[in-house]
Design an enzyme around this catalytic site. Structure first.
Site, PDB file in Angstrom:
ATOM      1  N   ASP A 209       0.830  -1.194   0.000  1.00 12.93           N
ATOM      2  CA  ASP A 209       0.000   0.000   0.000  1.00 12.93           C
ATOM      3  C   ASP A 209       0.875   1.259   0.000  1.00 12.93           C
ATOM      4  OD1 ASP A 209      -2.546   1.500   0.433  1.00 12.93           O
ATOM      5  OD2 ASP A 209      -1.631   1.938   2.366  1.00 12.93           O
TER       6      ASP A 209
ATOM      7  N   GLU B  73      -1.971  -5.330  -3.647  1.00 13.02           N
ATOM      8  CA  GLU B  73      -0.996  -4.572  -2.849  1.00 13.02           C
ATOM      9  C   GLU B  73       0.140  -5.481  -2.386  1.00 13.02           C
ATOM     10  OE1 GLU B  73      -4.081  -1.241  -0.985  1.00 13.02           O
ATOM     11  OE2 GLU B  73      -3.536  -3.018   0.179  1.00 13.02           O
TER      12      GLU B  73
END
Length: 227
Positions: free
Chosen positions: A49, A121
């Site tokens: 992320d 992610e």
């Protein structure tokens, strides 16, 4: 470590061959398949992320050198949110390579937005740890592609846009009411009604309250803007 055929195919689709294949295996392993000898992808998701955020911030600054922070922030949010990650995951068929526990497989885990977004992610983090930031950036820019150039200046989520529509007309903020819940506990379906002060309302259903609220807000916005 020798990769399975589905993971080799995933390497081809993302354009990166792993020097440390165990990172790829971890990136596609959901917590429902974790064990004392098998790590899941949650820690990689946390790192990915942040890597994605850095890549997108750089890309947006390079794309529009005159944009102010107020323009860049909504564009950034649109590109890094879970929905965008899940869309990219679907395009590379990431769901086909996921390692899921039986309950997740039976509940359609390979198609779940949150699960796909998290895995995307994690995959970014795996490439970053395997080959460094430049390799991760190259993959992200390639996979996100035209999204970076086409993202709207006012790329806000539907609930924010509906609230702004209401405020501009002197209305109170929209209300969101849960009107139904169906399905088994492991795969619930929530139906939410979005309603404005003037009585305008629309309903939508999704696998989480948050996504149902967004869908209801978007349905109401679409009708209001086409009226």
């Amino acid at each position: 470590m020798k990769l399975s055929s589905d993971l080799k195919a995933l390497e081809t689709r993302i354009g990166h061959k792993f020097s440390r294949p165990e990172l790829l295996v971890r990136a596609v392993t959901h917590s429902s398949m974790s064990s004392p000898t098998r790590d899941d992808n949650q820690r990689l998701e946390f790192l990915g992320d942040r890597v994605l955020g850095m890549v997108m911030a750089e890309a947006l600054l390079a794309q529009d050198r005159d944009a102010r922070e107020g323009q860049l922030a909504p564009r950034f949010n649109a590109l890094v949110r879970k929905e965008a990650c899940a869309d990219v995951a679907r395009e590379i068929d990431l769901g086909d390579a996921l390692k899921l526990g039986r309950s997740e497989m039976l509940s359609g885990g390979r198609r779940k937005l949150a699960l796909l977004g998290d895995a995307m992610e994690a995959l970014i983090a795996a490439v970053y740890l395997d080959a460094g930031f430049d390799a991760a950036r190259d993959m992200v820019v390639r996979l996100w592609g035209a999204r970076v150039h086409q993202v709207d200046d006012d790329a806000r989520d539907a609930k924010t846009s509906l609230q702004e529509w209401a405020q501009a007309r002197g209305f109170k903020p929209p209300k969101y009411d849960l009107i139904a819940r169906s399905g088994p506990d492991h795969a619930p379906i929530f139906t939410i009604a979005a309603q404005l002060e003037n009585g305008e309302t629309e309903k939508a259903s999704a696998g989480s309250k948050r996504h149902a609220e967004q869908a209801a807000a978007q349905a109401l916005l679409t009708r209001l803007e086409s009226a």
